[in-house]
Design a protein around this motif. Structure first.
Motif: not given
Length: 423
Positions: A241-245
């Protein structure tokens, strides 16, 4: 082929195209009668590669004929269990590693359909990550000749243009994503419209986050000593999720399919793509002048801790009631010989499971090869799950996370429920 089933995907991939392995087909050697001392019967899902292996085997064994059929994974899985239970199965057959489909090692070995191959010389040489899914109850039943890995595949020309290099730590990965975004070229293409693609980044992150500290995680899951929700699976999913954000992917991954993601990476619209090594041949088809290299995707700030998911592809098992058991053993041993193994993996664009075969891997797979030979790999996670529902829940749940309809906590709890339901 069900492309969401990563085990089946890896098993039926060829360098030319994934879809080629999903069409039907039949070939037959001539001469002899089924069950005769010079005739072997074989059923295979390795269309486009088993043909050369059969020819080489027949050449090495004058007078021997192999009567064989080839078919796609779905068709094969529907037929083989019925043939085994009715006594009409061939001497040698394709068998998947691990669990989760009707043609998998656990499923066929448990009722006694497969001959124990533990006494064959190559069995003791299998790397632990391969051995764990080629065995049932401590005995080896599947001759696994090749393996595939997941990582970050970079477009070298696009990387040079952007002035960036592959990151080897988690902190550097996020900085890489920010720098790539600032230059107007996102780091990675992500085709999450096809739900099987959603798992690839997660599997990379899980390999290091979960199995780095605990190589016995699967055994603890099976014993009920841990869960997805109470483990570092949550850490890995949070990092996804952090990669996406952070902007590691192009806009709207859910609106991008697998084909379109290949196009983005191949043409330098992104700097790369997180995929299996099988994608490299497809990228080269779209950009013959391009150079593509697979690197490990980091999940911690210690490069020495990084592991990569590497899957055993489908191999071959011997029918416990083979009409020609001696010739069946001779064939699987040929498959596991340097000659047979190299023939297969050259055609399929993978890597051999055993070291010292003399195989010269494509330079794009040099890092994957090093990770495999140094035992820094773990099986694709679904290969050791008790049923296919766990993976289906994960795939749909990941799409829901990307669309804002679910959370990592909710998904992991749902996966735990399906896992506890057993086989």
């Amino acid at each position: 082929m069900r492309r969401h089933t990563l085990t089946a995907l890896a098993a039926t991939t060829t360098a030319a195209a994934l879809l080629a392995a999903c069409s039907g087909g039949t070939e037959a050697g001539s001469g002899g009668s089924a069950g005769g001392s010079k005739t072997l019967t074989l059923a295979s899902i390795d269309q486009g590669s088993v043909e050369d292996v059969v020819k080489a085997f027949e050449k090495a064994n004058p007078g021997v004929k192999v009567r064989y059929t080839t078919s796609g994974a779905d068709q094969y899985q529907q037929q083989i269990r019925t043939q085994l239970s009715s006594g009409t199965a061939p001497d040698v057959m394709s068998v998947w590693p691990g669990n989760g489909n009707p043609g998998a090692t656990y499923v066929l070995a448990e009722p006694g359909y497969l001959r124990d191959l533990s006494d064959q010389a190559w069995a003791a040489k299998l790397p632990e990550a391969i051995k764990s899914v080629a065995q049932y109850d401590g005995k080896t039943y599947t001759a696994v000749f090749g393996q595939n890995g997941i990582g970050a595949v970079y477009n070298e020309q696009a990387m040079t243009k952007a002035g960036l290099t592959p990151p080897d730590t988690w902190t550097k990965l996020l900085a890489f994503c920010r720098d790539a975004k600032a230059k107007g070229t996102p780091a990675f293409a992500l085709g999450n419209q096809d739900n099987w693609v959603t798992q690839l980044v997660l599997y990379d992150l899980v390999a290091t986050s979960v199995y780095g500290p605990d190589r016995d995680f699967d055994q603890k899951m099976q014993a009920g000593q841990t869960t997805f929700a109470d483990s570092s699976w949550k850490t890995a999913l949070d990092k996804y999720v952090t990669m996406e954000k952070t902007g590691c992917f192009q806009k709207n991954p859910l609106g991008t399919n697998y084909e379109a993601s290949q196009q983005l990476a191949a043409t330098g619209k992104t700097l790369g793509i997180v995929q299996g090594n099988w994608v490299i041949a497809l990228l080269k088809q779209k950009n013959p002048q391009g150079t593509f290299t697979l690197k490990a995707l980091p999940a911690t700030d210690d490069p020495a801790q990084t592991l990569v998911p590497a899957a055993a592809g489908a191999g071959y098992g011997v029918n416990a009631k083979a009409k020609n058991p001696e010739l069946a053993l001779k064939f699987v041993n040929f498959v596991m010989s340097p000659e047979g193994m190299n023939l297969f993996v050259k055609k399929q664009g993978g890597l051999p499971t055993l070291p010292d075969t003399g195989y010269r891997a494509d330079p794009s797979l040099a890092e994957l090869s090093r990770f495999i030979t140094s035992n820094r790999t773990v099986p694709f996670m679904d290969q050791l799950w008790p049923n296919a529902k766990v993976q289906q829940t994960m795939l749909s749940g990941l799409q829901e996370i990307f669309s804002g309809q679910s959370t990592p906590e909710k998904l992991l709890n749902e996966m735990d429920t399906d896992y506890k339901a057993g086989s």
